[in-house]
Design an enzyme around this catalytic site. Structure first.
Site, PDB file in Angstrom:
ATOM      1  N   ASP A 204       0.859  -1.184   0.000  1.00 33.44           N
ATOM      2  CA  ASP A 204       0.000   0.000   0.000  1.00 33.44           C
ATOM      3  C   ASP A 204       0.894   1.233   0.000  1.00 33.44           C
ATOM      4  O   ASP A 204       2.123   1.114  -0.053  1.00 33.44           O
ATOM      5  CB  ASP A 204      -0.926  -0.004   1.230  1.00 33.44           C
ATOM      6  N   ASP A 206       1.400   4.779   2.307  1.00 34.72           N
ATOM      7  CA  ASP A 206       1.002   5.383   3.582  1.00 34.72           C
ATOM      8  C   ASP A 206       1.402   6.858   3.628  1.00 34.72           C
ATOM      9  O   ASP A 206       2.547   7.204   3.305  1.00 34.72           O
ATOM     10  CB  ASP A 206       1.701   4.653   4.739  1.00 34.72           C
ATOM     11  N   ASP A 297      -3.336   4.461   2.688  1.00 30.42           N
ATOM     12  CA  ASP A 297      -3.670   4.805   4.071  1.00 30.42           C
ATOM     13  C   ASP A 297      -3.338   6.260   4.313  1.00 30.42           C
ATOM     14  O   ASP A 297      -2.211   6.695   4.067  1.00 30.42           O
ATOM     15  CB  ASP A 297      -2.819   3.972   5.051  1.00 30.42           C
TER      16      ASP A 297
HETATM   17  P1  DGT Z   1       4.104  -2.570   2.982  1.00 28.28           P
HETATM   18  O1  DGT Z   1       3.009  -1.570   2.926  1.00 28.28           O
HETATM   19  O2  DGT Z   1       3.603  -3.961   3.115  1.00 28.28           O
HETATM   20  O3  DGT Z   1       5.060  -2.435   1.863  1.00 28.28           O
HETATM   21  O4  DGT Z   1       4.974  -2.334   4.305  1.00 28.28           O
HETATM   22  P2  DGT Z   1       4.811  -1.218   5.403  1.00 28.28           P
HETATM   23  O5  DGT Z   1       5.986  -1.295   6.272  1.00 28.28           O
HETATM   24  O6  DGT Z   1       4.474   0.101   4.780  1.00 28.28           O
HETATM   25  O7  DGT Z   1       3.610  -1.748   6.274  1.00 28.28           O
HETATM   26  P3  DGT Z   1       2.156  -1.124   6.536  1.00 28.28           P
HETATM   27  O8  DGT Z   1       1.718  -0.295   5.390  1.00 28.28           O
HETATM   28  O9  DGT Z   1       1.259  -2.263   6.908  1.00 28.28           O
HETATM   29  O10 DGT Z   1       2.304  -0.240   7.836  1.00 28.28           O
HETATM   30  C1  DGT Z   1       3.215   0.829   7.936  1.00 28.28           C
HETATM   31  C2  DGT Z   1       3.502   1.105   9.354  1.00 28.28           C
HETATM   32  O11 DGT Z   1       2.394   1.704   9.985  1.00 28.28           O
HETATM   33  C3  DGT Z   1       3.810  -0.156  10.142  1.00 28.28           C
HETATM   34  O12 DGT Z   1       5.112  -0.093  10.638  1.00 28.28           O
HETATM   35  C4  DGT Z   1       2.946  -0.164  11.334  1.00 28.28           C
HETATM   36  C5  DGT Z   1       2.143   1.068  11.224  1.00 28.28           C
HETATM   37  N1  DGT Z   1       0.715   0.777  11.317  1.00 28.28           N
HETATM   38  C6  DGT Z   1      -0.010   0.015  10.490  1.00 28.28           C
HETATM   39  N2  DGT Z   1      -1.279   0.001  10.875  1.00 28.28           N
HETATM   40  C7  DGT Z   1      -1.360   0.779  11.978  1.00 28.28           C
HETATM   41  C8  DGT Z   1      -2.399   1.189  12.849  1.00 28.28           C
HETATM   42  O13 DGT Z   1      -3.548   0.828  12.693  1.00 28.28           O
HETATM   43  N3  DGT Z   1      -2.071   2.048  13.885  1.00 28.28           N
HETATM   44  C9  DGT Z   1      -0.800   2.475  14.067  1.00 28.28           C
HETATM   45  N4  DGT Z   1      -0.530   3.299  15.067  1.00 28.28           N
HETATM   46  N5  DGT Z   1       0.198   2.106  13.279  1.00 28.28           N
HETATM   47  C10 DGT Z   1      -0.073   1.271  12.255  1.00 28.28           C
HETATM   48 MG    MG Z   2       2.722   0.378   3.685  1.00 26.99          MG
END
Ligand code: DGT
Ligand code: MG
Length: 373
Positions: A204, A206, A297
């Site tokens: 996704d 963010d 997000d």
């Molecule tokens: P991706 O999107 O799979 O390439 O990898 P990321 O690291 O961008 O993972 P993602 O998009 O699921 O989440 C980004 C960061 O945001 C992750 O380190 C944890 C945080 N995060 C995700 N969901 C929530 C939430 O509901 N509340 C809070 N406070 N943080 C969250």
């Molecule tokens: Mg992400």
């Protein structure tokens, strides 16, 4: 017989937030096996096992070169008996029997397919599997009622399971930037998540949005969403108060500010930005789709909490978990995406940058590109 002179011993600190973990991983054979077992445990709602495998994988990701023998792992933290057995299997046999068996299992494959639907978690997938639903086709033909998120997830399944590129993330960034500039001039948009850590693809995109004047961000999210919706950029959106993680963090959450902290889970309709492969086909073929669905997000934070939100939304997930564990276990503090509470002094510690938060926690500053634990 181990030649001591040639034995390369590694040493890493116990918490992932004390280590620099870049995207260069010298031990992918090992970390892939451990990550698969971690994912399987998470999908089976065995959180403890999942975290144990994630921690073991993260230690190996932080090593400066390839592991060739078990002896090199002597003294490394977070490597429990089960993880060590998996590592030994890969080193001795070229693959982990357990990981391979798991990957081939009907249950794992079904869990992957079903939780690959946006809006479907491990619990729902498990219930469907127990009712005999293992594939998308079976789900479509079943009498299951899907909520709005799940229906959108099913409708856009292929797009949402195709990794988002940096070019696409940039294009979405431009759209979000434009929306924000129109509805609240002066507000700032920051890319967070994996792309901020330097990953070249993501599941996704963010974004964190704030305004330099405290309070000006109030009511911003609905305006951004209306702007995007009226221009046809949203296939799905749901705006919620942020309550995940924070709810478990006790005093790390200043309740009075909660209502200012909003999150929008959305699916964007992104016009094509990647060059399309020249598709051969009859001239009468159906008109080509000129857009794709992308998970986005959006989070709005007041400027007073911005540094905490930025740190909390940059990830990786394990790095975040380890930061909170370090804060709680080593510093008697509670860290959330809103605040840092010092439980000994019974007060909140202010910070206007990520660097200050690391300093409050007595940690060396780790830049986003080295938080890929
Ligand atoms: P991706 O999107 O799979 O390439 O990898 P990321 O690291 O961008 O993972 P993602 O998009 O699921 O989440 C980004 C960061 O945001 C992750 O380190 C944890 C945080 N995060 C995700 N969901 C929530 C939430 O509901 N509340 C809070 N406070 N943080 C969250
Ligand atoms: Mg992400």
């Amino acid at each position: 017989q181990v030649n001591q002179a040639e034995l390369l011993l590694f040493s890493v600190p116990a918490y992932a937030c004390q280590r620099r973990t870049t995207l260069v991983n010298h031990n992918t054979a090992l970390t892939d096996a451990l990550s698969l077992l971690a994912e399987n445990a998470e999908l089976s709602e065995e959180e403890g096992r999942g975290v144990a495998f994630r921690r073991a994988a993260a230690v190996l990701k932080a090593l400066p070169s390839v592991v060739t023998s078990m002896a090199q792992l002597e003294g490394l933290p977070c490597l429990g008996g089960h993880s060590l057995r998996v590592i030994r299997d890969v080193l001795e046999n070229g693959a982990s029997h357990e990981a391979e068996t798991t990957k081939q299992s009907e249950r794992y494959k079904a869990l992957k397919v079903l939780t690959g639907i946006f809006g479907v978690g491990a619990k729902t997938a498990d219930r469907w599997i127990r009712e005999g639903i293992h594939t998308l086709q079976q789900l479509r033909e079943s009498a299951q009622t899907l909520n709005r998120a799940q229906q959108a997830g099913l409708d856009h399944y292929d797009d949402l399971n195709q990794p988002v590129s940096q070019t696409e993330a940039d294009a979405i960034g431009d759209i979000v930037q434009k929306a924000v500039a129109c509805v609240l001039p002066g507000a700032q948009v920051t890319l967070t998540g994996g792309f901020r850590r330097g990953k070249d693809t993501g599941h996704d995109v963010d974004f964190l949005i704030t305004h330099p004047e405290e309070g000006r961000e109030v009511g911003l999210m609905p305006k951004i969403v209306s702007w995007l919706e009226s221009r046809g950029f949203l296939l799905y959106q749901k705006t919620t108060r942020n309550s995940y993680l924070e709810s478990m963090d006790g005093p790390g959450r200043p309740a009075s500010n909660m209502d200012r902290f909003e999150r929008c889970l959305s699916i964007f309709k992104l016009p094509d930005v990647e060059p399309q492969g020249t598709k051969e086909g009859p001239i009468s073929a159906a008109p080509q789709k000129r857009w794709r669905a992308v998970r986005v997000d959006l989070v709005v934070s007041p400027i007073s909490q911005f540094a905490f939100a930025l740190l909390g939304w940059t990830g990786s997930k394990l790095f975040e978990r380890e930061l909170r564990r370090w804060a709680g276990h080593e510093k008697a503090m509670s860290l959330s995406s809103h605040a840092l509470h010092d439980n000994t002094q019974s007060r909140y510690l202010r910070a206007s940058s990520e660097e200050e938060i690391f300093a409050h926690l007595s940690l060396e500053y780790i830049p986003p590109s080295e938080r890929n634990a």
